[in-house]
Design a protein around this motif. Structure first.
Motif, short mmCIF file in Angstrom:
data_model
loop_
_atom_site.label_atom_id
_atom_site.label_comp_id
_atom_site.label_asym_id
_atom_site.label_seq_id
_atom_site.Cartn_x
_atom_site.Cartn_y
_atom_site.Cartn_z
N THR A 86 0.83 -1.21 0.00
CA THR A 86 0.00 0.00 0.00
C THR A 86 0.87 1.26 0.00
N LEU A 87 1.90 1.26 0.84
CA LEU A 87 2.78 2.42 0.94
C LEU A 87 3.49 2.69 -0.38
N SER A 88 4.05 1.65 -1.00
CA SER A 88 4.78 1.85 -2.26
C SER A 88 3.86 2.30 -3.38
N SER A 89 2.62 1.78 -3.41
CA SER A 89 1.69 2.21 -4.46
C SER A 89 1.30 3.67 -4.27
N SER A 90 1.12 4.09 -3.01
CA SER A 90 0.79 5.50 -2.73
C SER A 90 1.94 6.42 -3.11
N ILE A 142 1.15 0.30 11.77
CA ILE A 142 1.87 1.58 11.73
C ILE A 142 1.95 2.11 10.31
N PHE A 143 2.42 1.28 9.39
CA PHE A 143 2.65 1.78 8.03
C PHE A 143 1.38 1.84 7.19
N GLU A 144 0.37 1.10 7.61
CA GLU A 144 -0.95 1.30 7.00
C GLU A 144 -1.43 2.70 7.33
N GLY A 145 -1.20 3.10 8.59
CA GLY A 145 -1.55 4.46 9.02
C GLY A 145 -0.69 5.52 8.35
N VAL A 146 0.60 5.22 8.17
CA VAL A 146 1.50 6.16 7.49
C VAL A 146 1.02 6.41 6.05
N ALA A 147 0.66 5.33 5.36
CA ALA A 147 0.20 5.46 3.97
C ALA A 147 -1.09 6.27 3.90
N MET A 148 -2.01 6.02 4.83
CA MET A 148 -3.28 6.75 4.83
C MET A 148 -3.08 8.22 5.19
N THR A 149 -2.17 8.48 6.12
CA THR A 149 -1.87 9.86 6.50
C THR A 149 -1.22 10.60 5.33
N TYR A 150 -0.33 9.92 4.63
CA TYR A 150 0.36 10.53 3.49
C TYR A 150 -0.62 10.93 2.39
N THR A 151 -1.61 10.09 2.15
CA THR A 151 -2.58 10.38 1.08
C THR A 151 -3.79 11.16 1.57
N GLY A 152 -3.81 11.48 2.87
CA GLY A 152 -4.95 12.20 3.42
C GLY A 152 -6.19 11.34 3.54
N GLY A 153 -5.97 10.03 3.62
CA GLY A 153 -7.10 9.12 3.77
C GLY A 153 -7.92 8.94 2.51
N ALA A 255 -3.65 5.24 -6.88
CA ALA A 255 -3.33 4.75 -5.54
C ALA A 255 -4.62 4.75 -4.72
N GLN A 256 -5.03 3.59 -4.24
CA GLN A 256 -6.27 3.46 -3.50
C GLN A 256 -5.99 3.20 -2.02
N ILE A 257 -6.96 3.51 -1.18
CA ILE A 257 -6.81 3.33 0.26
C ILE A 257 -6.64 1.84 0.58
N ASN A 258 -5.57 1.53 1.30
CA ASN A 258 -5.29 0.15 1.73
C ASN A 258 -5.34 -0.84 0.57
N ALA A 259 -4.82 -0.43 -0.58
CA ALA A 259 -4.89 -1.27 -1.77
C ALA A 259 -4.16 -2.60 -1.59
N GLY A 260 -3.08 -2.60 -0.79
CA GLY A 260 -2.29 -3.82 -0.63
C GLY A 260 -2.80 -4.77 0.43
N SER A 261 -3.71 -4.30 1.29
CA SER A 261 -4.15 -5.15 2.41
C SER A 261 -4.89 -6.40 1.93
#
Length: 334
Positions: A86-90, A142-153, A255-261
């Motif tokens: 998710t982080l890398s796609s964002s 942690i990094f799921e939250g980092v990715a969401m914070t980076y993209t503004g959710g 880049a979608q929210i939690n795309a990698g989960s």
């Protein structure tokens, strides 16, 4: 006397059959599922276009699962692979859309930043000595939250403004969009499987990882730097998760929210099913590939039979349970 000999032969035949099922159960399951769906969908399932579609659909799962396989080889377990993807796609999409970066800079930079997940995992596991499962569970959140914070959710796509509302002019490079298309997505998957297979089975580093996974204390006493190789395993795991996330971003074009989960559990299933391939009894790249094929063929056939999406996980879970039960039950027999 004759009865005793007959019983011995029967027991030997049964043992050989169980051993064969233990080795090739995954292949048998794949063939059985293909025959079933071919019979149920004679004009649709076993067509060249659908076969290509199955391989395309499992490509990202396989790439991410291959990284997990490497972490399993040292008796680790990387639950953070979905968050890494998710982080890398964002990151990769934001570099193109928000910052208008060229592919040659954006691609390695996205992977490099995502490797911070591996750094945190290695620190928690190797230095702090938190068990792998708990450490990577923490970094997953942690990094799921980092990715969401980076993209503004929210998602990031071409033409969308930045978080502050300012317009964007960046576009997705044409070379980048090829990564998620056929045949390139399949070619990348095959190369990743081949590369890790060679690494784990035909280099001293791979053999060291298997030794650590089998008995870390014996490996340490043999002079193998256990901490270094465990760190390397998580670096490789995160690298392939990042690559999977980048290809996912190319495939969907955003880049979608939690795309990698959504790729975590299929990757876990593929890696664990593949551990029994050819009777190896250990994580291996070829087995992981066939594990992904099993899951992919099953899901493809169920979708084509119009099975409700909310029921897919039930069927996939039952098949996974049966495959694992057969593997571990037979292992105890021997």
């Amino acid at each position: 006397m004759k009865n005793t000999m007959v019983k011995q032969k029967q027991n030997k035949s049964s043992l050989n059959l169980l051993e064969a099922l233990n080795k090739w159960g995954t292949i048998v399951a794949i063939v059985a599922i293909i025959i079933f769906f071919t019979f149920m969908l004679p004009d649709l399932f076993l067509t060249s276009s659908n076969v290509v579609n199955i391989f395309r659909s499992i490509s990202i799962v396989t790439i991410i699962a291959i990284g997990l396989t490497v972490s399993l080889s040292v008796n680790g377990f990387d639950l953070s692979i979905g968050s890494s993807a998710t982080l890398s796609s964002s990151l990769i999409i934001s570099f193109f859309i928000w910052f208008n970066m060229p592919l040659g800079i954006a691609l390695p930079l996205a992977i490099l930043i995502t490797l911070s997940v591996a750094a945190v995992n290695a620190f928690l596991i190797v230095k702090v000595k938190i068990p792998d499962l708990f450490a990577t569970l923490s970094t997953m959140f942690i990094f799921e939250g980092v990715a969401m914070t980076y993209t503004g959710g929210g998602s990031i796509s071409q033409g969308m403004p930045r978080l502050d509302g300012s317009p964007t002019v960046g576009t997705l490079p044409k070379m980048f969009t090829y990564l998620g298309q056929t045949p390139w997505i399949i070619i990348i998957m095959v190369l990743v499987v081949a590369l890790v297979h060679i690494f784990l089975n035909h280099t001293k580093h791979g053999r060291y990882m298997y030794m650590i996974g089998g008995n870390p204390e014996a490996a340490r006493l043999s002079g193998i730097p256990v901490k270094r190789y465990r760190t390397l395993a998580y670096i490789i795991s995160t690298t392939f998760a990042a690559l999977g996330g980048i290809i996912l971003a190319s495939y969907i074009g955003s880049a979608q929210i939690n795309a990698g989960s959504g790729y975590l559990m299929p990757a876990v299933a593929a890696a664990f099913i593949g551990s029994s391939f050819a009777g190896k009894g250990k994580p291996n790249a070829i087995g992981t590939f066939f594990g992904a094929v099993l899951v992919g063929v099953l899901e493809n056939g169920l979708v084509m039979m119009s099975v409700p999406y909310y029921s897919l996980n039930i069927v996939k879970g039952l098949v996974l349970a049966l495959a694992l039960a057969s593997t571990y039950y037979n292992q105890k027999k021997f």
